[in-house]
Design a protein around this motif. Structure first.
Motif, PDB file in Angstrom:
ATOM      1  N   VAL A  28      -2.420   7.499   0.295  1.00  0.00           N
ATOM      2  CA  VAL A  28      -1.415   6.454   0.098  1.00  0.00           C
ATOM      3  C   VAL A  28      -0.628   6.765  -1.172  1.00  0.00           C
ATOM      4  O   VAL A  28      -1.207   7.071  -2.209  1.00  0.00           O
ATOM      5  CB  VAL A  28      -2.086   5.062  -0.017  1.00  0.00           C
ATOM      6  N   ARG A  54      -4.697   1.272   4.130  1.00  0.00           N
ATOM      7  CA  ARG A  54      -5.782   2.121   4.658  1.00  0.00           C
ATOM      8  C   ARG A  54      -5.715   2.223   6.179  1.00  0.00           C
ATOM      9  O   ARG A  54      -5.867   3.302   6.749  1.00  0.00           O
ATOM     10  CB  ARG A  54      -7.133   1.564   4.228  1.00  0.00           C
ATOM     11  N   LEU A  73      -7.349   4.636  -2.694  1.00  0.00           N
ATOM     12  CA  LEU A  73      -6.096   4.677  -1.935  1.00  0.00           C
ATOM     13  C   LEU A  73      -5.409   6.028  -2.075  1.00  0.00           C
ATOM     14  O   LEU A  73      -4.893   6.570  -1.098  1.00  0.00           O
ATOM     15  CB  LEU A  73      -5.160   3.557  -2.392  1.00  0.00           C
ATOM     16  N   ALA A  85      -3.993  -3.482   0.357  1.00  0.00           N
ATOM     17  CA  ALA A  85      -4.843  -2.286   0.345  1.00  0.00           C
ATOM     18  C   ALA A  85      -5.431  -2.029   1.732  1.00  0.00           C
ATOM     19  O   ALA A  85      -5.454  -0.886   2.204  1.00  0.00           O
ATOM     20  CB  ALA A  85      -5.948  -2.438  -0.695  1.00  0.00           C
TER      21      ALA A  85
END
Length: 89
Positions: free
Chosen positions: A50, A18, A45, A14
């Motif tokens: 993403v 980012r 996210l 994660a």
């Protein structure tokens, strides 16, 4: 826009996703587990841009794959691994 595929929706995956988005990369994050750790993580996210693929195993793509960096999770670092700053190709 450079593209990245991050494997694993843990803390390191994660964070990497980012960071890459903040640096202007198009990011796909995949995880074999179809259930995310938390809905908040998925929301943050997704809001960051993403592309999440849950229940997906990374198999690579046809053609040439360029690895700019392949950081390992802190829990699984091999002894030879040294962190390097990410740079745009």
């Amino acid at each position: 826009m450079p593209q990245a595929h991050v494997i694993g929706l843990g803390k390191s995956g994660a964070a990497a996703a980012r960071l890459l988005r903040q640096r202007g990369w198009a990011v796909v994050l995949s995880d074999r587990n179809p259930t995310p750790p938390t809905a908040d993580l998925v929301g943050s996210l997704t809001a960051a841009g993403v592309d999440l693929q849950l229940g997906h195993s990374f198999t690579g793509r046809r053609g040439r794959i360029w690895w700019c960096s392949a950081p390992a999770s802190p829990g699984t670092c091999p002894p030879w691994w040294r962190p390097e700053p990410l740079a745009k190709p």
